[in-house]
Design an enzyme around this catalytic site. Structure first.
Site, PDB file in Angstrom:
ATOM      1  N   CYS A  58       0.822  -1.211   0.000  1.00 53.88           N
ATOM      2  CA  CYS A  58       0.000   0.000   0.000  1.00 53.88           C
ATOM      3  C   CYS A  58       0.864   1.272   0.000  1.00 53.88           C
ATOM      4  CB  CYS A  58      -0.933  -0.026   1.214  1.00 53.88           C
ATOM      5  SG  CYS A  58      -2.029   1.397   1.306  1.00 53.88           S
ATOM      6  N   ASP A 112      10.712 -14.003   4.856  1.00 59.29           N
ATOM      7  CA  ASP A 112      12.155 -13.734   4.784  1.00 59.29           C
ATOM      8  C   ASP A 112      12.847 -13.821   6.151  1.00 59.29           C
ATOM      9  OD1 ASP A 112      11.768 -13.334   2.135  1.00 59.29           O
ATOM     10  OD2 ASP A 112      11.845 -11.153   2.219  1.00 59.29           O
ATOM     11  N   GLY A 155      13.640 -14.086  -1.129  1.00 56.13           N
ATOM     12  CA  GLY A 155      14.530 -13.402  -0.201  1.00 56.13           C
ATOM     13  C   GLY A 155      15.197 -12.253  -0.927  1.00 56.13           C
ATOM     14  N   ARG A 156      14.425 -11.167  -1.054  1.00 53.43           N
ATOM     15  CA  ARG A 156      14.915 -10.022  -1.818  1.00 53.43           C
ATOM     16  C   ARG A 156      16.184  -9.456  -1.190  1.00 53.43           C
ATOM     17  NH1 ARG A 156       9.940  -6.876  -3.531  1.00 53.43           N
ATOM     18  NH2 ARG A 156       9.613  -7.034  -1.301  1.00 53.43           N
TER      19      ARG A 156
HETATM   20  O1  F6P Z   1       9.054  -9.598   1.410  1.00 53.91           O
HETATM   21  C1  F6P Z   1       8.910 -10.943   1.263  1.00 53.91           C
HETATM   22  C2  F6P Z   1       9.072 -11.399  -0.147  1.00 53.91           C
HETATM   23  O2  F6P Z   1       8.761 -12.740  -0.109  1.00 53.91           O
HETATM   24  C3  F6P Z   1      10.444 -11.229  -0.811  1.00 53.91           C
HETATM   25  O3  F6P Z   1      11.394 -12.175  -0.495  1.00 53.91           O
HETATM   26  C4  F6P Z   1      10.056 -11.275  -2.261  1.00 53.91           C
HETATM   27  O4  F6P Z   1      10.998 -10.666  -3.059  1.00 53.91           O
HETATM   28  C5  F6P Z   1       8.793 -10.506  -2.254  1.00 53.91           C
HETATM   29  O5  F6P Z   1       8.183 -10.757  -1.023  1.00 53.91           O
HETATM   30  C6  F6P Z   1       7.876 -10.805  -3.381  1.00 53.91           C
HETATM   31  O6  F6P Z   1       6.831  -9.912  -3.315  1.00 53.91           O
HETATM   32  P1  F6P Z   1       5.646  -9.830  -4.355  1.00 53.91           P
HETATM   33  O7  F6P Z   1       4.734 -10.960  -4.043  1.00 53.91           O
HETATM   34  O8  F6P Z   1       5.007  -8.522  -4.096  1.00 53.91           O
HETATM   35  O9  F6P Z   1       6.249  -9.981  -5.711  1.00 53.91           O
END
Ligand code: F6P
Length: 308
Positions: A58, A112, A155-156
């Site tokens: 958000c 994460d 795991g960004r």
């Molecule tokens: O923040 C948690 C996470 O799982 C990250 O490791 C990953 O990059 C991201 O969310 C993915 O997010 P989205 O679902 O918004 O692409």
């Protein structure tokens, strides 16, 4: 998260609290999208991943206008306290609300596992188990075809899932953002294992590493060229954020949710519930400002010590 909501609603009900569910997190708070929840409304959800209230990234909550509208909803609906379940971003929001005088209790949820102050967050155990499940299957092909597999996991900014999934799944190598390793070394390691008679390798790659290099396919191309071995890539992606939660996750979430209701009844606010040394503790929301170093370097060593 469903288990946490269920526990907060049911424990709160027994304690005489009235609970409302806000749909899509801060987006629902801004839009006033909320309705009462009774113990029956949260029946049959404990076995599902995600959240039946939905969730949303958000950006509007980072704007003055969005925040003003969120505060207006709290005022208009007469909300005495908020339970905020989420990762670092959600908990930063909780801290901001707390600074505005809103009573909040935070619950850590992020696969994460990079939330400062808690050893474990909701979702982590299920995600790691999904990685192990996937590695078990991938190993069959790796062994049969004598291939190198690169398995990209989430795991960004954190290598926790890669490390723990890799350790439990018997990976030969894990690549995590916390420990930069030149690709040359990766190729050397794979080759040296091959020369020792291990004709397959599983390399677990955290998304954060991939982002730095370009893509996991680029790592694969590099390894192909250097090792002349057959290399394949599997990206686990959002498989890791779904499915029926593990017992560990359900228990942790149930305990967090029930404790949140108890804290509210007891008039305790302005903290995040956390898991430390086998107990639920309260940590100040300020702690959440920094992301924690998610990985234990001793375990990182261990993966590679065992991959011989
Ligand atoms: O923040 C948690 C996470 O799982 C990250 O490791 C990953 O990059 C991201 O969310 C993915 O997010 P989205 O679902 O918004 O692409």
């Amino acid at each position: 998260m469903n288990a946490a909501i269920r526990a907060a609603v049911r424990r709160g009900w027994e304690l005489g609290l009235e609970t409302l569910g806000i749909r899509r997190g801060y987006a629902g708070l801004i839009e006033g999208d909320l309705s009462p929840l009774t113990p029956r409304d949260v029946g049959g959800i404990i076995e599902f991943g995600g959240t039946f209230l939905h969730t949303a990234r958000c950006p509007a909550f980072l704007t003055d206008e969005g925040r003003r509208r969120a505060l207006a909803t709290i005022e208009k609906e007469g909300l005495d306290c908020l339970i905020i379940i989420g990762g670092e971003g959600s908990l930063q929001g909780a801290r901001w609300l707390s600074d505005q005088g809103i009573k909040v209790v935070g619950i850590p949820a992020s696969i994460d596992n990079d939330i400062e102050g808690t050893e474990l967050a909701i979702g982590v155990d299920s995600a790691v188990n999904t990685v192990v499940w996937a590695l078990n299957r991938i190993r069959d092909t790796a062994l049969a075809h004598e291939r190198v597999f690169l398995v990209e996991v989430m795991g960004r900014e954190s290598g926790y899932i890669a490390l723990m999934g890799g350790l439990a799944g018997g990976a030969e190598l894990v690549l995590v953002p916390e420990v930069p390793v030149p690709l040359d070394e990766v190729a050397q390691k794979v080759l040296s294992l091959y020369q020792k008679g291990k004709h397959h390798s599983i390399v677990v790659v955290a998304e954060g590493v991939t982002a730095k290099v370009g893509s996991t396919d680029m790592i694969a191309n590099f390894l192909r060229e250097r090792t002349r071995l057959e290399v394949r890539v599997t990206v686990l992606g959002h498989l890791q954020r779904g499915g029926s939660p593990t017992a560990t996750d359900r228990i942790l979430a149930s305990r967090f949710g029930a404790q949140a209701a108890e804290d509210i009844k007891a008039g305790l606010f302005g903290h995040m519930l956390a898991w430390q040394k086998g107990e639920i503790v309260r940590v100040p929301l300020e702690v959440v400002r920094r992301k924690k170093m998610a990985i234990d370097l001793r375990l990182y060593e261990l993966v590679h010590q065992l991959a011989i």
